[in-house]
Design a protein around this motif. Structure first.
Motif, PDB file in Angstrom:
ATOM      1  N   GLY A 133      -2.681   6.036   0.624  1.00 19.03           N
ATOM      2  CA  GLY A 133      -3.100   4.691   0.001  1.00 19.03           C
ATOM      3  C   GLY A 133      -1.777   4.145  -0.461  1.00 19.03           C
ATOM      4  O   GLY A 133      -1.732   2.951   0.852  1.00 19.03           O
ATOM      5  N   HIS A 134      -0.986   4.661  -1.264  1.00 18.18           N
ATOM      6  CA  HIS A 134       0.088   3.797  -1.990  1.00 18.18           C
ATOM      7  C   HIS A 134       1.425   3.739  -1.126  1.00 18.18           C
ATOM      8  O   HIS A 134       1.967   3.110  -0.196  1.00 18.18           O
ATOM      9  N   LEU A 137       0.762   0.999   2.168  1.00 18.31           N
ATOM     10  CA  LEU A 137       1.338  -0.321   1.766  1.00 18.31           C
ATOM     11  C   LEU A 137       2.701  -0.177   1.031  1.00 18.31           C
ATOM     12  O   LEU A 137       3.144  -1.057   1.626  1.00 18.31           O
ATOM     13  N   THR A 152      -4.768  -6.366   1.663  1.00 14.98           N
ATOM     14  CA  THR A 152      -5.084  -4.905   1.650  1.00 14.98           C
ATOM     15  C   THR A 152      -5.720  -4.167   0.231  1.00 14.98           C
ATOM     16  O   THR A 152      -6.421  -3.366  -0.170  1.00 14.98           O
ATOM     17  N   THR A 153      -4.736  -4.905  -0.993  1.00 18.97           N
ATOM     18  CA  THR A 153      -4.459  -4.417  -1.935  1.00 18.97           C
ATOM     19  C   THR A 153      -5.516  -5.168  -2.591  1.00 18.97           C
ATOM     20  O   THR A 153      -6.396  -4.282  -3.777  1.00 18.97           O
ATOM     21  N   GLY A 156      -8.644  -2.840  -1.380  1.00 18.15           N
ATOM     22  CA  GLY A 156      -8.947  -1.954  -1.982  1.00 18.15           C
ATOM     23  C   GLY A 156     -10.012  -1.707  -3.144  1.00 18.15           C
ATOM     24  O   GLY A 156     -10.429  -1.037  -3.840  1.00 18.15           O
ATOM     25  N   SER A 185     -10.889   2.899  -2.711  1.00 20.56           N
ATOM     26  CA  SER A 185     -10.131   2.422  -2.740  1.00 20.56           C
ATOM     27  C   SER A 185      -8.502   2.696  -1.713  1.00 20.56           C
ATOM     28  O   SER A 185      -8.253   2.027  -1.458  1.00 20.56           O
ATOM     29  N   ASN A 189      -7.632   1.177   1.507  1.00 15.39           N
ATOM     30  CA  ASN A 189      -6.228   0.787   1.899  1.00 15.39           C
ATOM     31  C   ASN A 189      -5.569   1.561   3.268  1.00 15.39           C
ATOM     32  O   ASN A 189      -4.420   0.855   4.248  1.00 15.39           O
ATOM     33  N   SER A 193      -4.309  -0.644   5.753  1.00 12.76           N
ATOM     34  CA  SER A 193      -2.749  -1.137   6.683  1.00 12.76           C
ATOM     35  C   SER A 193      -3.027   0.104   8.227  1.00 12.76           C
ATOM     36  O   SER A 193      -1.881  -0.633   8.692  1.00 12.76           O
TER      37      SER A 193
END
Length: 352
Positions: A133-134, A137, A152-153, A156, A185, A189, A193
């Motif tokens: 997920g990170h 981003l 998206t953030t 999430g 979350s 994301n 994404s």
């Protein structure tokens, strides 16, 4: 593939800042939910399990999310090459982290006595969703899709809040429910994404080569210590307390730390808006970065003064009276958060 006029740094910063303000408000609601429903002891167990998952993910992720962001921003890989190489690399790293984590859970570390073993097993599920997920981003930032990243953030953290309320308050799942809200979350994301990456042409079919992974790992290794120290710097207090303190004491510290870290939305907004431009500029735009660092310090400093001034009633209302011992910790943390608010904005220059 999307086309159109490229937004300015100011426009991207405002977009990210707007989303960060929304994330701040939702994040405060999440902090309040965890504090009121879990109490200091449950909040401490949750903090230790989450720390366990995120550190494993970071260690075995080899900073490939930062690598992917750099290579797509600098144009040294095509968007599709950077995206697919990064996602596959992060998935492999997450798998290794889960295996190592499962082996560690069977050990007798004092760290693992701060929460039920089943909660640590749930924490293993968090790893791939958190890491990938990170990573998604980061790829959006590298592509310059700042507004998509902002949207998206926000979605999430909304997913995290809604899931936490359902699982903790509705189903009484306690710490396990709080951990599963991180999974929700991360899933949100990843899904959003993927939509943005597809529209940017970054999910086009491409042949992955060993050279791509060598490049990702080479860059990741150079930023690896920095990335780990950056995360550990924020969580060193929780790490140390996890070995020596009771869960309730860990929970009070983690709540104070979580509240203070919300101030970092200002430098993170500027950092996200700057990175793609710094990475693609031959000189790294030092004048823009230094100017942004000064502004970030001023804004964050004012926020900290307000937060310190109202810390006692804020903690009592937001986190519950059981967390009032966190107030002196907030005062102690404020100078460090101020310095970090300035230094955070310098990261794009050195990473780019």
């Amino acid at each position: 593939m999307e086309t159109g006029r490229t937004p300015t740094v100011a426009q991207d910063t405002l977009a990210v800042l707007g989303s960060k303000i929304a994330v701040l408000l939702i994040g405060l609601a999440i902090q309040a939910t965890l504090a009121w429903l879990l109490g200091p002891e449950g909040r401490g167990s949750y903090a230790v399990c989450l720390l366990f998952a995120t550190l494993l993910g970071l260690v075995f992720g080899l900073a490939m999310d930062s690598s992917g962001r750099y290579f797509v921003a600098s144009g040294r890989m095509t968007p599709a090459e950077a995206t697919w190489s990064t996602l596959v690399g992060l998935l492999a790293g997450s798998a290794v982290a889960i295996v190592v984590g499962r082996l560690l859970i069977g050990s007798e570390f004092a760290f693992l006595a701060k929460a039920p073993r089943e909660s640590f097993l749930v924490a293993l599920v968090v790893i791939p969703f958190y890491v990938i997920g990170h990573g998604c981003l980061f790829l959006l930032i590298g592509l310059g899709r700042i507004r998509w990243m902002a949207l998206t953030t926000v979605v999430g953290v909304l997913a995290q809040l809604a899931t936490a309320l359902i699982l903790i308050a509705g189903l009484g799942m306690g710490v396990n429910g709080a951990l599963l809200s991180i999974v929700a979350s991360g899933a949100a994301n990843i899904v959003l994404s993927m939509v943005a990456l597809s529209r940017a042409g970054a999910l086009a079919p491409v042949r992955l080569r060993a050279a791509h992974y060598r490049q990702l790992i080479a860059y990741g290794v150079r930023s690896y210590v920095t990335r780990l120290s950056n995360i550990v710097n924020l969580r060193i207090g929780t790490m140390l307390l996890a070995f020596f303190a009771a869960p309730a004491e860990i929970g009070i510290f983690a709540a104070a730390s979580g509240l203070m870290s919300q101030v970092l939305i200002v430098p993170k907004s500027v950092e996200n808006a700057l990175f793609a431009r710094v990475a693609s500029a031959p000189d790294g735009r030092p004048a823009s970065v230094s100017r942004a660092a000064r502004v970030s310090g001023i804004v964050a400093g004012l926020c900290l003064l307000v937060l310190v001034a109202v810390s006692r009633p804020l903690v009592a209302v937001l986190l519950s009276p059981r967390f009032l011992p966190a107030v002196p910790l907030i005062w102690i943390m404020a100078p460090g958060i101020f310095v970090r608010s300035i230094s955070q904005v310098l990261l794009p220059y050195f990473m780019g």
